[in-house]
Scaffold this active site. Structure first.
Site, PDB file in Angstrom:
ATOM      1  N   CYS A   1       0.809  -1.224   0.000  1.00  0.00           N
ATOM      2  CA  CYS A   1       0.000   0.000   0.000  1.00  0.00           C
ATOM      3  C   CYS A   1       0.842   1.274   0.000  1.00  0.00           C
ATOM      4  O   CYS A   1       0.350   2.340  -0.359  1.00  0.00           O
ATOM      5  CB  CYS A   1      -0.945   0.015   1.203  1.00  0.00           C
ATOM      6  SG  CYS A   1      -2.155  -1.310   1.166  1.00  0.00           S
TER       7      CYS A   1
ATOM      8  N   HIS B   1      -9.189   3.714  -1.510  1.00  0.00           N
ATOM      9  CA  HIS B   1      -7.782   3.312  -1.380  1.00  0.00           C
ATOM     10  C   HIS B   1      -7.348   2.569  -2.646  1.00  0.00           C
ATOM     11  O   HIS B   1      -7.291   1.332  -2.669  1.00  0.00           O
ATOM     12  CB  HIS B   1      -7.647   2.414  -0.146  1.00  0.00           C
ATOM     13  CG  HIS B   1      -6.270   1.899   0.123  1.00  0.00           C
ATOM     14  ND1 HIS B   1      -5.121   2.465  -0.402  1.00  0.00           N
ATOM     15  CD2 HIS B   1      -5.847   0.832   0.883  1.00  0.00           C
ATOM     16  CE1 HIS B   1      -4.064   1.780   0.019  1.00  0.00           C
ATOM     17  NE2 HIS B   1      -4.487   0.790   0.794  1.00  0.00           N
TER      18      HIS B   1
ATOM     19  N   CYS C   1       0.480   2.287   6.515  1.00  0.00           N
ATOM     20  CA  CYS C   1       0.709   0.891   6.875  1.00  0.00           C
ATOM     21  C   CYS C   1       0.754   0.063   5.594  1.00  0.00           C
ATOM     22  O   CYS C   1       0.147   0.419   4.590  1.00  0.00           O
ATOM     23  CB  CYS C   1      -0.378   0.383   7.812  1.00  0.00           C
ATOM     24  SG  CYS C   1      -2.049   0.416   7.117  1.00  0.00           S
TER      25      CYS C   1
END
Length: 382
Positions: free
Chosen positions: A89, A338, A368
């Site tokens: 990510c 996201h 994260c």
């Protein structure tokens, strides 16, 4: 060491799962933000030294180095190279780090950093699932991995549940946080706060994820993701489609091309964390980046921490004592979405524009990441 300046930052709208951007080829979406970045900065594209893009699922339409393919599909010079990276990510935040490090080292002067992901077309985990279906093996079944971790479940959903359990974060607390994210995002859209940073894609002009008007009662009625757990779909980031790109420049390039810095990269850090709990990395990353910077958390004016799951942010706040009013003031991934490899660049684009708008000096971005890692970046508005 040379300074690294952000001299341009632009993003696409973030489309919802199977929404208005779902039929767009990922390369075309990446090309869109690259063209917009070049147009907005006025830089001769042939002067760019490299293009670094994040993409978490480089398979199918996102395969064969989407950074290079996006640049060429944008009609930009063949002489400029590109590379695609995967730090899960945090991929496009890491792209920003790599670009800044190249500039700070003096080896390059103009580097594009960004990312793209069209999750509607290339679902999360596709690289592993398609490979396993084709008999190429499971990435988590090496002898060394099994000796160390066994065959236990290793994914972000379990990690988020473990965080909620360890910090005893109630479902109600997480739901109130999720509702707040949607309210903040909807208010920002209504006020036109994203207009300057977004380059519309055709008729798609704004983010599609926020759902204003939610209530605690509605969220309390949702099914749990796992029996006996605490999380529901409303407490997880949305599957999304999007792209973003920034131009990182040296002081020499700023002077040579007549550029106006928006912010400078102040401090960068990246850490490893527990790969089972997986998503706690922003906590040690905050400690690391503040120590390197010489700043206190109270000196930070704006914080963007990716809302991968509600407990990630809430556990981080409990550990750091961060002022909630400074954290994701325009909403986060629970509401805005996201798009994996694009999210780091999207967050940075939003943060830089918000610092310019409010006059804040320092911004902190945290992400994260799968496998138990986290990037942290502090920027200073110019």
């Amino acid at each position: 060491m040379s300074e690294a300046y952000i001299v341009g930052a632009v993003r696409s709208p973030v489309g919802k799962n199977r929404g208005s951007l779902s039929a767009v080829h990922p390369v075309d979406l990446g090309a869109h933000v690259l063209r917009a970045l070049m147009d907005r900065t006025g830089v001769d594209p042939g002067s760019v030294d490299d293009v670094i893009f994040g993409c978490v699922s480089p398979v199918g339409a996102q395969a064969f180095n989407i950074a290079r393919n996006s640049w060429l599909s944008a009609g930009l010079p063949e002489s400029v190279p590109g590379t695609t990276i995967d730090r899960q990510c945090g991929s496009s935040q890491q792209a920003i780090h790599f670009a800044a490090q190249a500039v700070q080292s003096g080896s390059q002067d103009l580097v594009v950093a960004g990312g793209v992901e069209v999750m509607s077309r290339v679902p999360i985990g596709s690289t592993a699932s398609l490979g396993m279906e084709a008999g190429m093996g499971n990435p988590l079944e090496s002898d060394g991995w099994l000796d160390r971790f066994g065959d236990q479940q290793m994914d972000q959903f379990r990690g988020a549940e473990l965080i909620a359990e360890r910090w005893d974060i109630s479902r109600k607390e997480m739901e109130l946080f999720a509702l707040s994210s949607h309210e903040r995002a909807a208010a920002a859209i209504s006020a036109g706060l994203f207009t300057q940073e977004i380059s519309p894609y055709g008729e798609v002009t704004t983010d599609q994820g926020p759902r204003p008007g939610g209530t605690p009662e509605k969220l309390a009625g949702l099914d749990l993701l796992a029996p006996g757990g605490r999380l529901t779909a409303a407490l997880a980031s949305q599957i999304s489609d999007g792209a973003a790109a920034l131009l990182i420049a040296s002081g020499r390039a700023v002077a040579e091309h007549g550029l106006t810095p928006l912010a400078r990269i102040h401090t960068m850090a990246v850490v490893g964390s527990d790969p089972v709990m997986m998503l706690t990395g922003p906590i040690p990353a905050t400690i690391a980046v503040l120590k390197k910077s010489g700043l206190a958390l109270e000196e930070i004016d704006h914080i963007e921490i990716n809302e991968a799951f509600a407990p990630v942010v809430l556990a981080w706040q409990r550990e750091t004592g961060a002022d909630a009013a400074k954290v994701n003031p325009l909403g986060g991934a629970l509401s805005l979405g996201h798009p994996l490899g694009a999210t780091g660049a999207r967050l940075m684009t939003t943060m830089v524009h918000q610092l310019m708008r409010t006059g804040g000096r320092y911004g902190l971005q945290l992400m994260c990441e799968g496998g138990g890692m986290a990037n942290a970046t502090i920027v200073e508005r110019m």
